[in-house]
Design a protein around this motif. Structure first.
Motif, PDB file in Angstrom:
ATOM      1  N   UNK A  67       0.828  -1.200   0.000  1.00  0.00           N
ATOM      2  CA  UNK A  67       0.000   0.000   0.000  1.00  0.00           C
ATOM      3  C   UNK A  67       0.864   1.253   0.000  1.00  0.00           C
ATOM      4  N   UNK A  68       0.498   2.225  -0.820  1.00  0.00           N
ATOM      5  CA  UNK A  68       1.225   3.485  -0.884  1.00  0.00           C
ATOM      6  C   UNK A  68       0.665   4.492   0.103  1.00  0.00           C
ATOM      7  N   UNK A  69       1.246   5.683   0.090  1.00  0.00           N
ATOM      8  CA  UNK A  69       0.786   6.780   0.939  1.00  0.00           C
ATOM      9  C   UNK A  69       0.172   7.826   0.020  1.00  0.00           C
ATOM     10  N   UNK A  70      -1.053   8.266   0.306  1.00  0.00           N
ATOM     11  CA  UNK A  70      -1.674   9.289  -0.539  1.00  0.00           C
ATOM     12  C   UNK A  70      -0.833  10.576  -0.593  1.00  0.00           C
ATOM     13  N   UNK A  71      -0.852  11.229  -1.723  1.00  0.00           N
ATOM     14  CA  UNK A  71      -0.070  12.441  -1.967  1.00  0.00           C
ATOM     15  C   UNK A  71      -0.317  13.494  -0.891  1.00  0.00           C
ATOM     16  N   UNK A  72      -1.548  13.708  -0.540  1.00  0.00           N
ATOM     17  CA  UNK A  72      -1.877  14.717   0.475  1.00  0.00           C
ATOM     18  C   UNK A  72      -1.248  14.374   1.829  1.00  0.00           C
ATOM     19  N   UNK A  73      -1.181  13.101   2.163  1.00  0.00           N
ATOM     20  CA  UNK A  73      -0.552  12.684   3.422  1.00  0.00           C
ATOM     21  C   UNK A  73       0.943  12.961   3.390  1.00  0.00           C
TER      22      UNK A  73
END
Length: 82
Positions: A67-73
């Motif tokens: 799972x990646x990390x959302x850009x906003x996070x």
């Protein structure tokens, strides 16, 4: 790639470092066989980047990316604003 014995390189180290750093030359140090390489940091960084991209592409193709990390996070964690 230039090949040179370690003993020969010892007396020319200043010049060899300049050739590698400014000319992008790679120099192989030998003692019968190649035992070490003098390469510029940029060459090493480029190789590491290429390996990271290839690893990412392999894991993506295998479906094992995780799972990646959302850009906003990421922006929030770095303290960046829009």
């Amino acid at each position: 790639m230039t090949k040179m014995s370690i003993s020969e390189a010892r007396s020319q180290l200043d010049d060899l470092v300049r050739r590698v750093a400014h000319g992008g030359e790679t120099i192989a140090l030998t003692d019968g066989n190649v035992t070490a390489l003098l390469v510029s940091p940029q060459v090493l960084e480029n190789l590491e980047d290429s390996l990271a991209v290839a690893d990412y592409q392999r894991r993506k193709a295998e479906g094992t990316l995780g799972e990646g990390i959302p850009h906003e996070e990421v922006r929030r964690r770095l303290g960046l604003r829009r």
